[in-house]
Design an enzyme around this catalytic site. Structure first.
Site, PDB file in Angstrom:
ATOM      1  N   ARG A 157     -42.377  28.888  40.146  1.00  0.00           N
ATOM      2  CA  ARG A 157     -42.777  27.858  41.098  1.00  0.00           C
ATOM      3  C   ARG A 157     -43.457  26.744  40.332  1.00  0.00           C
ATOM      4  NH1 ARG A 157     -45.815  32.366  41.851  1.00  0.00           N
ATOM      5  NH2 ARG A 157     -48.028  32.235  41.301  1.00  0.00           N
ATOM      6  N   TRP A 204     -52.470  38.428  29.873  1.00  0.00           N
ATOM      7  CA  TRP A 204     -52.521  38.681  28.426  1.00  0.00           C
ATOM      8  C   TRP A 204     -53.786  39.459  28.081  1.00  0.00           C
ATOM      9  CZ3 TRP A 204     -55.759  37.612  24.376  1.00  0.00           C
ATOM     10  CH2 TRP A 204     -55.216  37.664  23.079  1.00  0.00           C
ATOM     11  N   ARG A 230     -61.196  29.203  42.109  1.00  0.00           N
ATOM     12  CA  ARG A 230     -61.423  30.415  41.330  1.00  0.00           C
ATOM     13  C   ARG A 230     -62.909  30.743  41.290  1.00  0.00           C
ATOM     14  NH1 ARG A 230     -57.261  30.292  36.138  1.00  0.00           N
ATOM     15  NH2 ARG A 230     -55.345  29.989  37.364  1.00  0.00           N
ATOM     16  N   ARG A 246     -42.379  26.832  32.579  1.00  0.00           N
ATOM     17  CA  ARG A 246     -43.481  27.653  33.101  1.00  0.00           C
ATOM     18  C   ARG A 246     -43.436  29.008  32.414  1.00  0.00           C
ATOM     19  NH1 ARG A 246     -46.433  28.076  38.800  1.00  0.00           N
ATOM     20  NH2 ARG A 246     -47.920  29.698  38.211  1.00  0.00           N
ATOM     21  N   SER A 282     -55.849  22.622  37.526  1.00  0.00           N
ATOM     22  CA  SER A 282     -55.313  22.003  38.741  1.00  0.00           C
ATOM     23  C   SER A 282     -56.425  21.714  39.736  1.00  0.00           C
ATOM     24  CB  SER A 282     -54.262  22.923  39.379  1.00  0.00           C
ATOM     25  OG  SER A 282     -54.897  23.971  40.095  1.00  0.00           O
ATOM     26  N   HIS A 313     -58.200  33.090  28.101  1.00  0.00           N
ATOM     27  CA  HIS A 313     -58.296  31.627  28.109  1.00  0.00           C
ATOM     28  C   HIS A 313     -58.544  31.094  26.693  1.00  0.00           C
ATOM     29  CE1 HIS A 313     -57.958  31.555  32.358  1.00  0.00           C
ATOM     30  NE2 HIS A 313     -59.162  32.021  32.623  1.00  0.00           N
ATOM     31  N   LEU A 366     -47.291  11.135  19.073  1.00  0.00           N
ATOM     32  CA  LEU A 366     -47.064  11.963  20.260  1.00  0.00           C
ATOM     33  C   LEU A 366     -48.103  11.611  21.301  1.00  0.00           C
ATOM     34  CD1 LEU A 366     -45.789  14.583  21.673  1.00  0.00           C
ATOM     35  CD2 LEU A 366     -47.729  15.807  20.661  1.00  0.00           C
ATOM     36  N   ASP A 382     -49.302  29.570  31.977  1.00  0.00           N
ATOM     37  CA  ASP A 382     -49.627  30.669  32.881  1.00  0.00           C
ATOM     38  C   ASP A 382     -49.601  31.982  32.113  1.00  0.00           C
ATOM     39  OD1 ASP A 382     -50.233  31.947  35.221  1.00  0.00           O
ATOM     40  OD2 ASP A 382     -48.251  31.755  36.125  1.00  0.00           O
ATOM     41  N   GLY A 383     -50.497  32.882  32.474  1.00  0.00           N
ATOM     42  CA  GLY A 383     -50.473  34.224  31.908  1.00  0.00           C
ATOM     43  C   GLY A 383     -51.672  34.599  31.063  1.00  0.00           C
ATOM     44  N   ASN A 384     -52.682  33.734  30.987  1.00  0.00           N
ATOM     45  CA  ASN A 384     -53.859  34.059  30.176  1.00  0.00           C
ATOM     46  C   ASN A 384     -54.546  35.342  30.651  1.00  0.00           C
ATOM     47  OD1 ASN A 384     -53.410  31.689  28.785  1.00  0.00           O
ATOM     48  ND2 ASN A 384     -55.111  30.578  29.707  1.00  0.00           N
TER      49      ASN A 384
END
Length: 248
Positions: A202, A33, A79, A196, A73, A45, A139, A28-30
């Site tokens: 949340r 930023w 959006r 997060r 999501s 992004h 991984l 979260d936060g693109n």
């Protein structure tokens, strides 16, 4: 928690026996930023995709078993169409550019969610990447795409209902394990830690079942600024917690 202790990590610190095996991140936060830098949202992004590259590399170097990133999501379709198109374009570019590198580094690409709603060429790129890397074991890198935890649980319940209706499953035999076996994450390690970024607190419909006993960590770092040091600090925070799973 709004932040983490300062970290001066220069080399990845391996995860010890007390560390998490499976870490999930709500990226979260693109947008914020980009806004702080007077840049278009798509620039945030793109910077976020660079953070994905750094974080996957760090997770592999630290010896995590699985890293799950909330990439898109089931609610993100709401959006603006231009932003959705930008996100899909960045995902397309990432897959074309990075899958070979993932394979070279022994990383297995996985997805959770309903990828069938994506564009055909994207589905092909995802399936090709999953197939190419399927035998890797360093991984499990899991992209949550068109994923929503409520939808995941509904799909699991519907599957159980069909089994009951067909007489193949006794309702009295339904227990948590029956649901877990039908979740998208059924063959991944149990979820240990959800991070997060950006200061939001949340889960936003992410891994709700799996988060039942996961540790939660909310950090102020915007996703494009997330790096190996941030991940190492989060893992150190996890290691300092006392996990009792309802006991004493």
């Amino acid at each position: 928690m709004s932040g983490l202790p300062a970290s001066n990590v220069t080399d990845p610190v391996p995860v010890t026996g007390d560390g998490p095996r499976h870490v999930a991140i709500i990226m979260d936060g693109n947008g914020r930023w980009a806004k702080r830098r007077f840049l278009p949202r798509v620039a945030g992004h793109k910077a976020g995709a660079e953070a994905v590259r750094r974080t996957v590399t760090a997770a592999a170097d630290m010896g995590l078993g699985a890293l799950t990133l909330y990439a898109f999501s089931s609610e993100n379709w709401r959006r603006p169409a231009e932003e959705v198109s930008d996100l899909m374009g960045i995902l397309r570019h990432y897959l074309r550019k990075e899958v070979a590198e993932l394979h070279k580094n022994g990383i297995r690409l996985r997805t959770i969610g309903d990828i069938g709603a994506l564009e055909g060429d994207l589905i092909d790129l995802i399936r090709e990447g999953v197939e190419l890397t399927k035998d890797n074991s360093r991984l499990d890198f899991v992209l949550a795409l068109n994923y929503g935890a409520q939808d995941e649980m509904v799909r699991a319940v519907r599957d159980i209902a069909r089994e009951v209706a067909a007489g193949r499953l006794d309702p009295s035999a339904i227990e948590p394990g029956a649901i877990e076996a039908r979740l998208d994450t059924s063959d991944l390690p149990p979820l240990d830690l959800i991070i997060r970024t950006s200061g939001e607190r949340r889960l936003s419909n992410f891994l709700l079942w799996q988060a039942a006993y996961a540790e939660l960590l909310f950090v102020d770092t915007l996703w494009p600024d997330f790096d190996a040091d941030t991940l190492a600090a989060a893992i150190a925070d996890f290691g300092a917690r006392d996990r009792r799973f309802g006991g004493r």
